[in-house]
Design a protein around this motif. Sequence first.
Motif, mmCIF file in Angstrom:
data_model
loop_
_atom_site.group_PDB
_atom_site.id
_atom_site.type_symbol
_atom_site.label_atom_id
_atom_site.label_comp_id
_atom_site.label_asym_id
_atom_site.label_seq_id
_atom_site.Cartn_x
_atom_site.Cartn_y
_atom_site.Cartn_z
ATOM 1 N N VAL A 1 0.781 -14.187 0.063
ATOM 2 C CA VAL A 1 1.595 -13.114 0.634
ATOM 3 C C VAL A 1 1.007 -12.649 1.960
ATOM 4 N N LEU A 2 -0.307 -12.495 1.997
ATOM 5 C CA LEU A 2 -0.993 -12.031 3.198
ATOM 6 C C LEU A 2 -0.720 -12.967 4.369
ATOM 7 N N CYS A 3 -0.882 -14.264 4.143
ATOM 8 C CA CYS A 3 -0.677 -15.236 5.221
ATOM 9 C C CYS A 3 0.784 -15.258 5.667
ATOM 10 N N SER A 4 1.709 -15.179 4.718
ATOM 11 C CA SER A 4 3.129 -15.159 5.058
ATOM 12 C C SER A 4 3.475 -13.966 5.937
ATOM 13 N N VAL A 5 2.943 -12.796 5.567
ATOM 14 C CA VAL A 5 3.201 -11.584 6.344
ATOM 15 C C VAL A 5 2.613 -11.705 7.739
ATOM 16 N N HIS A 6 1.366 -12.172 7.832
ATOM 17 C CA HIS A 6 0.716 -12.285 9.142
ATOM 18 C C HIS A 6 1.447 -13.267 10.049
ATOM 19 N N GLU B 1 2.204 -5.400 1.310
ATOM 20 C CA GLU B 1 3.260 -5.565 0.317
ATOM 21 C C GLU B 1 4.572 -4.979 0.813
ATOM 22 N N ILE B 2 4.498 -3.811 1.443
ATOM 23 C CA ILE B 2 5.702 -3.186 1.995
ATOM 24 C C ILE B 2 6.285 -4.062 3.105
ATOM 25 N N LEU B 3 5.410 -4.574 3.959
ATOM 26 C CA LEU B 3 5.874 -5.456 5.027
ATOM 27 C C LEU B 3 6.551 -6.697 4.464
ATOM 28 N N HIS B 4 5.969 -7.238 3.417
ATOM 29 C CA HIS B 4 6.547 -8.427 2.805
ATOM 30 C C HIS B 4 7.961 -8.135 2.297
ATOM 31 N N LEU B 5 8.153 -6.983 1.726
ATOM 32 C CA LEU B 5 9.466 -6.589 1.218
ATOM 33 C C LEU B 5 10.493 -6.472 2.336
ATOM 34 N N VAL B 6 10.122 -5.786 3.418
ATOM 35 C CA VAL B 6 11.103 -5.561 4.487
ATOM 36 C C VAL B 6 11.277 -6.791 5.369
ATOM 37 N N GLN B 7 10.312 -7.723 5.345
ATOM 38 C CA GLN B 7 10.513 -9.002 6.033
ATOM 39 C C GLN B 7 11.514 -9.863 5.274
ATOM 40 N N SER C 1 -7.288 -1.716 10.575
ATOM 41 C CA SER C 1 -5.945 -2.160 10.911
ATOM 42 C C SER C 1 -4.887 -1.601 9.969
ATOM 43 N N ALA C 2 -3.685 -1.438 10.519
ATOM 44 C CA ALA C 2 -2.551 -0.995 9.692
ATOM 45 C C ALA C 2 -2.195 -2.021 8.644
ATOM 46 N N ILE C 3 -2.537 -3.291 8.866
ATOM 47 C CA ILE C 3 -2.160 -4.331 7.913
ATOM 48 C C ILE C 3 -3.330 -4.787 7.051
ATOM 49 N N SER C 4 -4.422 -4.040 7.069
ATOM 50 C CA SER C 4 -5.561 -4.402 6.217
ATOM 51 C C SER C 4 -5.394 -3.855 4.795
ATOM 52 N N SER C 5 -4.539 -2.849 4.648
ATOM 53 C CA SER C 5 -4.237 -2.297 3.322
ATOM 54 C C SER C 5 -3.214 -3.193 2.642
ATOM 55 N N TYR C 6 -3.521 -3.649 1.408
ATOM 56 C CA TYR C 6 -2.569 -4.538 0.759
ATOM 57 C C TYR C 6 -1.261 -3.820 0.425
ATOM 58 N N SER C 7 -1.317 -2.525 0.200
ATOM 59 C CA SER C 7 -0.080 -1.786 -0.051
ATOM 60 C C SER C 7 0.860 -1.888 1.150
ATOM 61 N N ARG C 8 0.297 -1.798 2.360
ATOM 62 C CA ARG C 8 1.136 -1.924 3.549
ATOM 63 C C ARG C 8 1.597 -3.365 3.734
#
Length: 207
Positions: free
Chosen positions: A162-167, A19-25, A10-17
């Motif tokens: 962070v992971l749960c918040s992003v998901h 983290e980026i998603l968390h920033l732009v959210q 998955s595109a969201i299985s990488s924590y770097s991605r």
Amino acid sequence: MTTGRPAGYSAISSYSRVEILHLVQDHPRRTIAEIVESTSLHANTVREHLKRLIDDGYVISAAEDRKTRGRPRVLYSAADGGSASSAVQQRKVRAAAERGDLMRRVIPGIAPELDTAALHQVDALVEDLIDAGFDPLVDETELTIDLTPCAQATAQADHRDVLCSVHLSLMQGVLNEAGGPLSVDGMRSSCDPRACVVQLLHAGGRN
């Protein structure tokens, strides 16, 4: 239904991605330089991650509207199904609804608990979760989506909040894009870090 893809696909299985998603959210319209500063990732790595997130419909890009000289910067935001809508996610939502309607027509004995708009939201959400490496179990009566066991939460236990918040934000974005009465109400609490049951809320008061 499951694709059999491991979570690592998955595109969201990488924590770097993630983290980026968390920033732009949290703060839309981020530049590459701002993301680099916040993550300490190399600019080229950030660009590669953003491309993957855009290709999967999780992020959108837009040129800066500037009044001064110079090349406009590219700004990145999380696709939220509202002010920041992804064309990729739009296509996914339409296709999921068509497949869901077809399945309900050809498989006898299916008696949906939800109205058509809510069903189409669930269709889109389930397909998005499957693409992300999950095997979702939907309870239309309780309005829950069980993702247990969450392999991503186990693999990235140090970053679970962070992971749960992003998901959850991504799930809400899919529901928004599909349009309808359902929204994400949160996760049901559990002592098991692998347990993940997402509670949905129906605007008509069902849950």
